[in-house]
Design an enzyme around this catalytic site. Structure first.
Site, PDB file in Angstrom:
ATOM      1  N   GLU A 146       0.845  -1.192   0.000  1.00 16.49           N
ATOM      2  CA  GLU A 146       0.000   0.000   0.000  1.00 16.49           C
ATOM      3  C   GLU A 146       0.876   1.236   0.000  1.00 16.49           C
ATOM      4  OE1 GLU A 146      -3.675   2.116   2.498  1.00 16.49           O
ATOM      5  OE2 GLU A 146      -2.876   0.190   3.157  1.00 16.49           O
TER       6      GLU A 146
ATOM      7  N   ASN B 158      -6.669   1.669   2.681  1.00 18.05           N
ATOM      8  CA  ASN B 158      -7.367   2.944   2.806  1.00 18.05           C
ATOM      9  C   ASN B 158      -6.940   3.945   1.741  1.00 18.05           C
ATOM     10  OD1 ASN B 158      -8.440   1.727   5.055  1.00 18.05           O
ATOM     11  ND2 ASN B 158      -7.516   3.118   6.540  1.00 18.05           N
TER      12      ASN B 158
ATOM     13  N   ASN C 116     -12.179  -0.909  -0.877  1.00  9.99           N
ATOM     14  CA  ASN C 116     -11.537  -1.315   0.373  1.00  9.99           C
ATOM     15  C   ASN C 116     -12.320  -0.817   1.579  1.00  9.99           C
ATOM     16  OD1 ASN C 116      -8.981  -2.166   1.989  1.00  9.99           O
ATOM     17  ND2 ASN C 116      -9.376  -0.066   2.653  1.00  9.99           N
ATOM     18  N   GLU C 117     -12.667  -1.706   2.483  1.00 12.32           N
ATOM     19  CA  GLU C 117     -13.205  -1.380   3.818  1.00 12.32           C
ATOM     20  C   GLU C 117     -14.271  -0.292   3.805  1.00 12.32           C
ATOM     21  OE1 GLU C 117     -10.041  -0.721   6.627  1.00 12.32           O
ATOM     22  OE2 GLU C 117      -9.453  -2.825   6.615  1.00 12.32           O
TER      23      GLU C 117
ATOM     24  N   TYR D 104      -6.957  -8.030  12.340  1.00  6.42           N
ATOM     25  CA  TYR D 104      -5.677  -7.760  12.990  1.00  6.42           C
ATOM     26  C   TYR D 104      -5.805  -8.071  14.474  1.00  6.42           C
ATOM     27  CZ  TYR D 104      -4.547  -5.166   8.726  1.00  6.42           C
ATOM     28  OH  TYR D 104      -4.319  -4.810   7.421  1.00  6.42           O
TER      29      TYR D 104
ATOM     30  N   GLU E 171      -6.465  -8.941   4.141  1.00  3.70           N
ATOM     31  CA  GLU E 171      -5.633  -8.243   5.131  1.00  3.70           C
ATOM     32  C   GLU E 171      -5.674  -9.047   6.419  1.00  3.70           C
ATOM     33  OE1 GLU E 171      -5.985  -4.043   5.900  1.00  3.70           O
ATOM     34  OE2 GLU E 171      -6.644  -3.626   3.838  1.00  3.70           O
TER      35      GLU E 171
ATOM     36  N   GLN F  19       1.586  -5.740   5.935  1.00  2.00           N
ATOM     37  CA  GLN F  19       1.932  -5.522   4.546  1.00  2.00           C
ATOM     38  C   GLN F  19       3.295  -6.170   4.261  1.00  2.00           C
ATOM     39  OE1 GLN F  19       1.518  -1.354   3.444  1.00  2.00           O
ATOM     40  NE2 GLN F  19      -0.390  -1.154   4.572  1.00  2.00           N
TER      41      GLN F  19
END
Length: 511
Positions: A27, A72, A172-173, A244, A292, A354
């Site tokens: 990213e 993001n 994304n998200e 996470y 992720e 990442q």
């Protein structure tokens, strides 16, 4: 001494190992791109500015597919800014991470870097501030052979051949209020459906990932997936998951058992997806993209040693979330990989977030060295050795008690068998902080056995569970031989030290 018995049977398989399970993520955040994979002027940089030391470690890691450019970041990104002559690309403010994006590195550079790394591109489109037009135009630019304005623009920018990107993320998200362009499930479901249709009109061979929940704890978890897929089920191929974990308040036992939460998250998403399939009388099956996942210390470590989650000023590539991983983190990451592999019949894509510097298995310093973090090792060995078929594992183990997840198996395991090579591989973690574990492997349907590899990651001599690899102690934690593995007929025995991760590979025949 704790004990565990693990039984596998040659005939009891889950499915083939999905090679995309060993993915990573790049990213435009912090120092992942700039001074991570790309640093013109570095002593190892090639003519494109790609750091060869990082490329070498990426190949060693064994990453198969890499998601790009966010995250993001992508929800406010105009892909056109990252193509064309570098000296003509605009500098922009990136609101996601509060940084200045130079756009010196963009789509062409990433595709070329991926070729050199030997990885597949997983490209994300901006469905935050943009929509259907930008998504379909990016597919045309990237994948159409030529003869149209956008494909000819790619050719003029130096890429005669199409990029032929097959795997695309539809944003994304967007379930998250923090996301630029945050949407309700209905808003996103309709947008994803229409963007997917338009993108597949341009290239019907592509595969599309719809945005799922940003975490199991999201208030919309479950209802989000159901609503999105009610609209877009026929148009998409995967639904995403993000998770996470970190150690909270010294509760190491709960942290070591977080794989239990990952298991539950996967199984709940599978149930939701299949419920939509049944209700809609759909014929195809949608699988999961866990694009992720990692250990990420999001709270309690906003210090000089663990740089901030968001930049404090408008600067280029600041240090952001450069977590320094220890032995405990590596064991936990090993259990996450086990969870993903055990669910490989439905989780077909996974991306550790990442790749470099930003919560990453690889660290680098600008103008300096690159090195492996502790979490590098479980990933690298599983990417290399988990081949063939995933085996079902029956585990009878002592248990550990945790405050957050109840009791969990002390020994966590996944296993694969590759008939072509005759190799049986076990990936094992001892979650116990104090006691070693005697492990018995019952090998049904397999004859004989010769140990071809037995390696261990654990607390090094003179260290503790917080020992990490650093710029000045790059090999403090790594793999060492696991001694004492014995095979007798259809049984193998070994001892796992407290707080350890191990790989045991056996050459076996058919019983």
């Amino acid at each position: 001494m704790s004990t565990a018995r693990i039984t596998v049977d040659r005939e009891f398989t889950i499915g083939p190992v999905p090679r995309r399970l060993f993915g990573s993520f790049v990213e435009h955040m912090g120092r992942c791109v700039y001074s991570g994979i790309y640093e013109p002027g570095h002593a190892t940089a090639d003519e494109n500015g790609f750091r060869q030391d990082v490329l070498d470690l990426t190949r060693e890691l064994g990453a198969t597919v890499i998601r790009y450019p966010g995250g993001n970041f992508v929800s406010g990104y105009d892909w056109e800014d990252g193509v064309g002559p570098v000296d003509q690309r605009p500098r922009r403010l990136d609101g996601a991470w509060h940084t200045v994006e130079t756009n010196a590195f963009g789509l062409h550079e990433f595709v070329e870097w991926s070729k050199r790394a030997g990885t597949e591109v997983m490209e994300a489109v901006n469905l935050g501030t943009r929509g259907v037009d930008a998504a379909r135009e990016l597919v045309e630019y990237a994948n159409h052979p030529g003869g149209t304005a956008l494909s000819d623009r790619r050719i003029a920018n130096g890429a005669k051949d199409p990029f032929d990107i097959k795997l695309w993320c539809l944003g994304n998200e967007l379930d998250g209020p923090w996301q630029i362009g945050h949407k309700t499930a209905t808003e996103y479901g309709r947008l994803a459906q229409e963007a997917a249709k338009a993108m597949k009109f341009v290239d019907p061979t592509i595969e599309l990932v719809a945005v799922g929940s940003s975490g199991r704890s999201m208030p919309t978890f479950g209802s989000w997936e159901h609503e999105v897929l009610t609209h877009a089920y026929d148009e998409v191929d995967y639904v995403s998951m993000h998770a996470y974990y970190q150690e909270h308040d010294g509760d190491a036992e709960s942290f070591l058992a977080t794989g239990v939460d990952m298991d539950a998250f996967i199984e709940e998403v599978v149930s939701t997806v299949d419920g939509v399939k049944a209700a809609g009388k759909h014929s195809k099956r949608i699988n999961l993209s866990f694009d992720e996942w990692n250990v990420w210390y999001q709270t309690g470590l906003d210090t000089d040693d663990q740089p901030h989650n968001v930049s404090k000023g408008w600067v280029e590539h600041p240090r952001l979330i450069e977590d320094q991983y220890n032995v405990t983190d590596a064991v936990v990451v090993g259990t996450f990989l086990n969870s993903l592999l055990r669910h490989g019949d439905r989780v077909h894509i996974a991306n550790q977030a990442q790749l470099v510097n930003v919560i990453a298995p690889i660290r680098s310093e600008q103008g300096g060295p690159a090195w492996r973090q502790t979490i590098f090792w479980p990933f690298a060995r599983m990417a290399a050795l988990a081949t063939g078929q995933i085996l079902r594992t029956l585990v009878t183990s002592d248990r550990i008690d945790t405050a957050k997840y109840g009791d969990a198996d002390l020994v966590d395991v996944s296993a694969t068998y590759d008939e072509e090579t005759g190799r049986l591989a076990f990936f094992l973690a001892n979650r116990g902080l104090e006691e070693a574990a005697d492990v018995e492997l019952a090998l049904r349907g397999f004859a004989g056995g010769r140990v071809t590899r037995a390696e261990l990651l654990t607390v090094p001599e003179g260290g503790d569970r917080f020992t990490s690899n650093t710029e000045h102690a790059q090999d403090a934690v790594g793999l060492v031989p696991l001694t004492g593995v014995a095979v007798d007929g259809g049984t193998a025995r070994l001892t796992l030290p407290a707080l350890s991760w191990a790989v045991v590979e056996l050459e076996v025949g058919r019983a």
